[in-house]
Enzyme design. Structure first.
Site, mmCIF file in Angstrom:
data_model
loop_
_atom_site.group_PDB
_atom_site.id
_atom_site.type_symbol
_atom_site.label_atom_id
_atom_site.label_comp_id
_atom_site.label_asym_id
_atom_site.label_seq_id
_atom_site.Cartn_x
_atom_site.Cartn_y
_atom_site.Cartn_z
ATOM 1 N N HIS A 1 0.116 -2.166 -0.357
ATOM 2 C CA HIS A 1 -0.756 -1.467 0.706
ATOM 3 C C HIS A 1 -0.596 -0.053 0.532
ATOM 4 O O HIS A 1 -1.591 0.882 0.792
ATOM 5 C CB HIS A 1 -0.412 -2.109 2.064
ATOM 6 C CG HIS A 1 -1.248 -1.279 3.223
ATOM 7 N ND1 HIS A 1 -1.921 -1.999 4.256
ATOM 8 C CD2 HIS A 1 -1.027 -0.113 3.829
ATOM 9 C CE1 HIS A 1 -2.418 -1.274 5.082
ATOM 10 N NE2 HIS A 1 -1.701 -0.115 4.939
ATOM 11 N N GLU A 2 0.657 0.390 0.606
ATOM 12 C CA GLU A 2 0.905 1.868 0.530
ATOM 13 C C GLU A 2 0.552 2.270 -0.575
ATOM 14 O O GLU A 2 -0.230 3.452 -0.850
ATOM 15 C CB GLU A 2 2.568 2.143 0.670
ATOM 16 C CG GLU A 2 3.194 1.564 2.113
ATOM 17 C CD GLU A 2 2.363 1.648 3.182
ATOM 18 O OE1 GLU A 2 1.677 2.694 3.256
ATOM 19 O OE2 GLU A 2 2.359 0.960 4.245
ATOM 20 N N GLN B 1 -1.325 9.544 5.012
ATOM 21 C CA GLN B 1 -1.547 9.264 6.392
ATOM 22 C C GLN B 1 -1.016 10.306 7.272
ATOM 23 O O GLN B 1 -1.236 10.378 8.504
ATOM 24 C CB GLN B 1 -0.991 8.046 6.790
ATOM 25 C CG GLN B 1 -1.517 6.770 5.932
ATOM 26 C CD GLN B 1 -0.880 5.714 6.500
ATOM 27 O OE1 GLN B 1 0.417 5.015 5.868
ATOM 28 N NE2 GLN B 1 -1.546 4.820 7.359
ATOM 29 N N HIS C 1 -2.965 3.521 -0.449
ATOM 30 C CA HIS C 1 -3.474 4.871 0.275
ATOM 31 C C HIS C 1 -3.379 5.855 -0.807
ATOM 32 O O HIS C 1 -4.021 6.837 -0.897
ATOM 33 C CB HIS C 1 -2.300 4.992 1.190
ATOM 34 C CG HIS C 1 -2.333 4.426 2.519
ATOM 35 N ND1 HIS C 1 -3.563 4.627 3.267
ATOM 36 C CD2 HIS C 1 -1.803 3.440 3.120
ATOM 37 C CE1 HIS C 1 -3.572 3.905 4.322
ATOM 38 N NE2 HIS C 1 -2.427 3.339 4.575
ATOM 39 N N CYS D 1 -2.982 -1.204 9.814
ATOM 40 C CA CYS D 1 -2.843 0.136 9.269
ATOM 41 C C CYS D 1 -2.561 0.928 10.296
ATOM 42 O O CYS D 1 -3.566 0.877 11.263
ATOM 43 C CB CYS D 1 -3.841 0.552 8.388
ATOM 44 S SG CYS D 1 -3.557 1.990 7.490
ATOM 45 N N LEU D 2 -1.766 1.960 10.356
ATOM 46 C CA LEU D 2 -1.514 2.949 11.314
ATOM 47 C C LEU D 2 -2.664 3.822 11.515
ATOM 48 O O LEU D 2 -2.795 4.528 12.463
ATOM 49 C CB LEU D 2 -0.234 3.681 11.107
ATOM 50 C CG LEU D 2 1.254 2.793 11.344
ATOM 51 C CD1 LEU D 2 2.364 3.728 10.747
ATOM 52 C CD2 LEU D 2 1.300 2.205 12.684
ATOM 53 N N GLY E 1 5.689 0.565 6.856
ATOM 54 C CA GLY E 1 5.332 1.537 5.825
ATOM 55 C C GLY E 1 4.503 2.804 6.159
ATOM 56 O O GLY E 1 3.784 2.806 7.260
HETATM 57 O O1 GNR Z 1 2.712 -0.826 9.801
HETATM 58 C C1 GNR Z 1 2.136 -1.734 9.048
HETATM 59 N N1 GNR Z 1 2.212 -2.935 8.974
HETATM 60 C C2 GNR Z 1 1.534 -3.626 8.058
HETATM 61 C C3 GNR Z 1 1.448 -5.162 8.229
HETATM 62 C C4 GNR Z 1 1.074 -5.739 6.926
HETATM 63 C C5 GNR Z 1 0.539 -5.352 5.902
HETATM 64 C C6 GNR Z 1 0.615 -3.938 5.460
HETATM 65 C C7 GNR Z 1 1.313 -3.102 6.589
HETATM 66 S S1 GNR Z 1 1.238 -1.510 6.365
HETATM 67 C C8 GNR Z 1 1.317 -0.907 7.949
HETATM 68 C C9 GNR Z 1 1.631 0.504 8.118
HETATM 69 C C10 GNR Z 1 0.680 1.527 7.282
HETATM 70 O O2 GNR Z 1 -0.352 1.833 7.820
HETATM 71 N N2 GNR Z 1 0.869 1.759 6.151
HETATM 72 O O3 GNR Z 1 0.097 2.418 5.211
HETATM 73 NI NI NI Z 2 -1.823 1.886 5.950
#
Ligand code: GNR
Ligand code: NI
Length: 176
Positions: free
Chosen positions: A136-137, A51, A140, A94-95, A46
């Site tokens: 999660h997204e 980001q 953000h 999270c990236l 995601g």
């Molecule tokens: O790549 C991602 N893996 C992930 C694994 C478990 C729960 C959420 C994520 S999102 C993350 C990419 C990211 O930072 N998205 O904002």
């Molecule tokens: Ni993230």
């Protein structure tokens, strides 16, 4: 198509509340494609617009495994219209927090209404990893990151580890 640089915490744009889009224009559809390319390149499942430094309510996800056909989903102005009482726990990463992982509890299933890349309204039901990833997204887009769901102790541990990593990578750059 383009791979965009991903912002790493702490960064002020990651703390901002993103603005809704008036409509998904061809330019924003292009941004969605660039975000997908950036996400696949990372690789991640995601990516939210802040980001890549864009404070707009746009996100992309694809939770298909490597041995499956890709299933990209592109969303603007997403809203949760229903969430289950039942919670689920996933180890999240999270990236914008490279190499940091922690368990986060969220509603196990959600219904999400959004505008797709053609500016058409869609609604999907998500469970499992997709439900977690979309939430999660969407966090953000509110300036919330996964470590905000943790205890102060765990959050500070991750922030310290991240600082250490960044210091190391800066030293490596200098030496190179
Ligand atoms: O790549 C991602 N893996 C992930 C694994 C478990 C729960 C959420 C994520 S999102 C993350 C990419 C990211 O930072 N998205 O904002
Ligand atoms: Ni993230």
């Amino acid at each position: 198509m383009a791979v965009l640089p991903i912002l790493v915490a702490p960064h002020p744009v990651l703390k901002e509340k993103c603005a809704p889009v008036d409509a998904v224009t061809p330019e924003l559809a292009q941004l969605m494609d660039d975000m997908l390319e950036t996400m696949y390149d990372a690789p991640g499942i995601g990516l939210a617009a802040p980001q890549v430094g864009v404070s707009k309510q746009i996100l992309v996800v694809d939770v298909a495994r490597a041995d499956e056909e890709p299933r990209p989903i592109k969303m603007a102005n997403p809203e949760i219209t229903w969430e289950s009482e039942e919670l689920g726990t996933y180890e999240e990463g999270c990236l914008s927090f490279p190499e940091q992982y922690a368990d986060v509890q969220r509603p196990a299933r959600v219904t999400v209404r959004y505008l797709d890349e053609n500016n058409e309204q869609q609604e999907i039901e998500a469970d499992g990893l997709l439900a977690t990833c979309v939430q999660h997204e969407m966090d953000h887009l509110e300036g919330i990151v996964f470590v905000d769901h943790l205890s102060t102790l765990k959050r500070n541990m991750i922030l310290r580890k991240l600082k250490k990593l960044q210091k190391l990578s800066k030293q490596k750059k200098k030496a190179a």
